[in-house]
Design a protein around this motif. Sequence first.
Motif, PDB file in Angstrom:
ATOM      1  N   GLY A  29       0.797  -1.220   0.000  1.00 17.23           N
ATOM      2  CA  GLY A  29       0.000   0.000   0.000  1.00 17.23           C
ATOM      3  C   GLY A  29       0.823   1.260   0.000  1.00 17.23           C
ATOM      4  N   LEU A 113      -2.289   5.881   4.763  1.00 20.92           N
ATOM      5  CA  LEU A 113      -3.397   4.966   5.041  1.00 20.92           C
ATOM      6  C   LEU A 113      -4.090   5.310   6.347  1.00 20.92           C
ATOM      7  CD1 LEU A 113      -1.451   1.783   3.985  1.00 20.92           C
ATOM      8  CD2 LEU A 113      -3.501   2.624   2.832  1.00 20.92           C
ATOM      9  N   SER A 125     -13.931   1.101   6.511  1.00 20.87           N
ATOM     10  CA  SER A 125     -13.308   1.431   5.236  1.00 20.87           C
ATOM     11  C   SER A 125     -11.853   1.779   5.489  1.00 20.87           C
ATOM     12  CB  SER A 125     -14.007   2.615   4.555  1.00 20.87           C
ATOM     13  OG  SER A 125     -15.337   2.297   4.193  1.00 20.87           O
ATOM     14  N   TYR A 127      -8.717   3.813   3.753  1.00 19.49           N
ATOM     15  CA  TYR A 127      -8.429   4.815   2.730  1.00 19.49           C
ATOM     16  C   TYR A 127      -6.922   4.970   2.566  1.00 19.49           C
ATOM     17  CZ  TYR A 127     -13.304   6.278   2.920  1.00 19.49           C
ATOM     18  OH  TYR A 127     -14.679   6.299   2.853  1.00 19.49           O
ATOM     19  N   ASP A 128      -6.505   5.144   1.333  1.00 26.19           N
ATOM     20  CA  ASP A 128      -5.146   5.563   1.007  1.00 26.19           C
ATOM     21  C   ASP A 128      -5.285   6.968   0.436  1.00 26.19           C
ATOM     22  OD1 ASP A 128      -2.559   5.955   0.245  1.00 26.19           O
ATOM     23  OD2 ASP A 128      -2.357   4.093  -0.862  1.00 26.19           O
ATOM     24  N   GLU A 131      -8.641   7.788  -1.551  1.00 23.53           N
ATOM     25  CA  GLU A 131      -9.153   6.603  -2.237  1.00 23.53           C
ATOM     26  C   GLU A 131      -9.492   5.494  -1.251  1.00 23.53           C
ATOM     27  OE1 GLU A 131      -7.751   3.257  -5.547  1.00 23.53           O
ATOM     28  OE2 GLU A 131      -6.368   4.826  -4.881  1.00 23.53           O
ATOM     29  N   GLU A 132     -10.708   4.985  -1.334  1.00 21.10           N
ATOM     30  CA  GLU A 132     -11.077   3.818  -0.529  1.00 21.10           C
ATOM     31  C   GLU A 132     -10.484   2.576  -1.177  1.00 21.10           C
ATOM     32  OE1 GLU A 132     -15.138   2.792   1.528  1.00 21.10           O
ATOM     33  OE2 GLU A 132     -15.122   1.867  -0.473  1.00 21.10           O
ATOM     34  N   VAL A 133      -9.702   1.815  -0.402  1.00 19.33           N
ATOM     35  CA  VAL A 133      -9.017   0.648  -0.958  1.00 19.33           C
ATOM     36  C   VAL A 133      -9.514  -0.665  -0.368  1.00 19.33           C
ATOM     37  CG1 VAL A 133      -6.934   1.933  -1.554  1.00 19.33           C
ATOM     38  CG2 VAL A 133      -7.139   0.911   0.725  1.00 19.33           C
ATOM     39  N   ARG A 134     -10.319  -0.607   0.690  1.00 20.38           N
ATOM     40  CA  ARG A 134     -10.862  -1.821   1.299  1.00 20.38           C
ATOM     41  C   ARG A 134     -12.052  -1.437   2.163  1.00 20.38           C
ATOM     42  NH1 ARG A 134      -9.333  -7.394   0.433  1.00 20.38           N
ATOM     43  NH2 ARG A 134     -10.279  -8.599   2.128  1.00 20.38           N
ATOM     44  N   TRP A 220      -5.735  -8.985   5.121  1.00 19.81           N
ATOM     45  CA  TRP A 220      -5.366  -7.881   4.227  1.00 19.81           C
ATOM     46  C   TRP A 220      -4.775  -6.726   5.039  1.00 19.81           C
ATOM     47  CZ3 TRP A 220      -6.290  -2.759   3.682  1.00 19.81           C
ATOM     48  CH2 TRP A 220      -5.954  -2.170   2.460  1.00 19.81           C
ATOM     49  N   HIS A 224      -0.950  -4.845   4.925  1.00 23.40           N
ATOM     50  CA  HIS A 224      -0.887  -3.502   4.369  1.00 23.40           C
ATOM     51  C   HIS A 224      -0.748  -2.359   5.380  1.00 23.40           C
ATOM     52  CE1 HIS A 224      -2.548  -5.789   0.991  1.00 23.40           C
ATOM     53  NE2 HIS A 224      -2.146  -4.804   0.200  1.00 23.40           N
TER      54      HIS A 224
END
Length: 235
Positions: A29, A113, A125, A127-128, A131-134, A220, A224
């Motif tokens: 990430g 993150l 949620s 976020y990076d 952007e939501e990544v998971r 996950w 990350h």
Amino acid sequence: MTAAAVVTLTACGAAEGSSAAQDATEEPGQAGGPAAEGAEIATVTGDAIDVYTEPGGEEATATLDSPNDFGVDRTFLVERNEGEWLEVLLPVRPNGSTGWVRSDEVSLSSTTLRVEIDLSEFGFSVYDGAEEVRSGEIGTGTPENPTPSGRYYFTELLQPPNPNSSYGPYAYGLSGFSESLESFGGGPGQLAVHGTDDTSTLGSDVSHGCIRVANDDITWMADHLPLGTPVEITG
């Protein structure tokens, strides 16, 4: 007590596990390294660190050991960087406590993150930046032992020996504590985010205050999210 011993995430119960902490400078990430916008993470470089109520303080109000009780290097989420002094979020009661530490007693890293947890929606949620990544479903504390809202961060990552246990394959300790339990299972009522062997409990209030997620989600996260990652709990 080390992380290889029997450890207690004490708003959840007891789990035997080893440390699986990930350095903030590792690849997944792009969590580590300089970030235009993100969180700054301070990791203690010595065997203890003094905490002060203000920058330039002459008398420490607390001394925190490093490694911590789980055998993991003491980590803080930096709230303000004043050069020689850092205001950091502290893993102590009451939740949200901050203090000042000397910057030359820590190493600094950063991450873009963050984790956002919505108790009312039973969801999280990751976020990076923007952007939501998971995202995924969660289980929360019961009305008698609710999960307290607030700003926290990951303090340690533990790996139970049985990935099919009630804690799943990983459990992140949080910097916060239960506000209804002063102690639980022999420990101080620390909150955690961990997996579960029973996904039917997700989407409901079932725990003593910890956040449960699916095993795929906690795996996950373990791959990350570095220690020090901010965790915002609302709802």
